[in-house]
Scaffold this active site. Sequence first.
Site, mmCIF file in Angstrom:
data_model
loop_
_atom_site.group_PDB
_atom_site.id
_atom_site.type_symbol
_atom_site.label_atom_id
_atom_site.label_comp_id
_atom_site.label_asym_id
_atom_site.label_seq_id
_atom_site.Cartn_x
_atom_site.Cartn_y
_atom_site.Cartn_z
ATOM 1 N N CYS A 134 0.908 -1.247 0.016
ATOM 2 C CA CYS A 134 0.029 -0.127 -0.150
ATOM 3 C C CYS A 134 0.794 1.353 -0.177
ATOM 4 O O CYS A 134 0.232 2.322 -0.051
ATOM 5 C CB CYS A 134 -1.090 -0.044 1.100
ATOM 6 S SG CYS A 134 0.028 0.505 2.724
ATOM 7 N N GLY A 135 2.135 1.019 0.155
ATOM 8 C CA GLY A 135 2.945 2.407 0.367
ATOM 9 C C GLY A 135 2.531 3.503 1.330
ATOM 10 O O GLY A 135 2.153 3.120 2.725
#
Length: 282
Positions: A115-116
């Site tokens: 998801c960063g």
Amino acid sequence: MGRVTERRKVLRIRDGAVSTRPDTLVAEEPLEIRLNGKPLAITMRTPGDDFALAAGFLVSEGVLATAADLRNIVYCAGATADGSNTYNVVDVHTASGVALPDFTLERNVYTTSSCGLCGKASLDAVRTTARWTIADTPPLRVTPELLAVLPDRLRAAQRVFDRTGGLHAAALFDEDGELLDTREDVGRHNAVDKLVGRALQSGALPLSRTILMVSGRASFELAQKAVMAGIPVLAAVSAPSSLAVDLAAETGLTLVGFLRGASMNVYAGEHRIALPEPAARG
């Protein structure tokens, strides 16, 4: 310290034939990043280059910009109940005067390997924290022929992928297509953070004459990380997201997607693509 790969027994079925065999898997372990002793984020990563990962993450967060901003990074002992060191907790100590983020913001959440920059309070906050504009003067110019060879050069440098098939990779190339550095990780954003962190530690930021090549899609967080490091060109073998294209257009980043052999799409920053004259456009 955790290994990059681990072995597991698997049941293998091939054309009706059944057998058991050991298989090599990429390791995935949590890394808690602390900032001056305070917990900031947890990410799932492939062990290795942890200090660079933490430094690169903080470049993306707008905390660090130069090697002078960083005092040191250490593994935290006593991270478990029995006091042993898991090498899964790092503490980043900044130099005096470095502005720190608000630890109460919603962004201080668990971060998965895919998801960063999840949990950002707002997209506007991300867009306004860049320390540099993308200032490649004169503009870096790359030909489609140069871009076409980068995926194969990246793939050739993926040592762990050859054993596991389960890693993302990111590489930095100079404007002549020469490989400068490459990193692998179970998370595509972690691989980029490791590259950027190593550049910060060596005093190489901003990376204003480089091309960032990634093995997967070009998501918003990858475009943001390129912008925060001053990288003018981001190329990906798969698709970009709409928000990545918007950010690239706003910041002047050249964004190339679906880079597969001589085929590619340029979504933003086409002024850096050196097309033949006259340019053939369909």
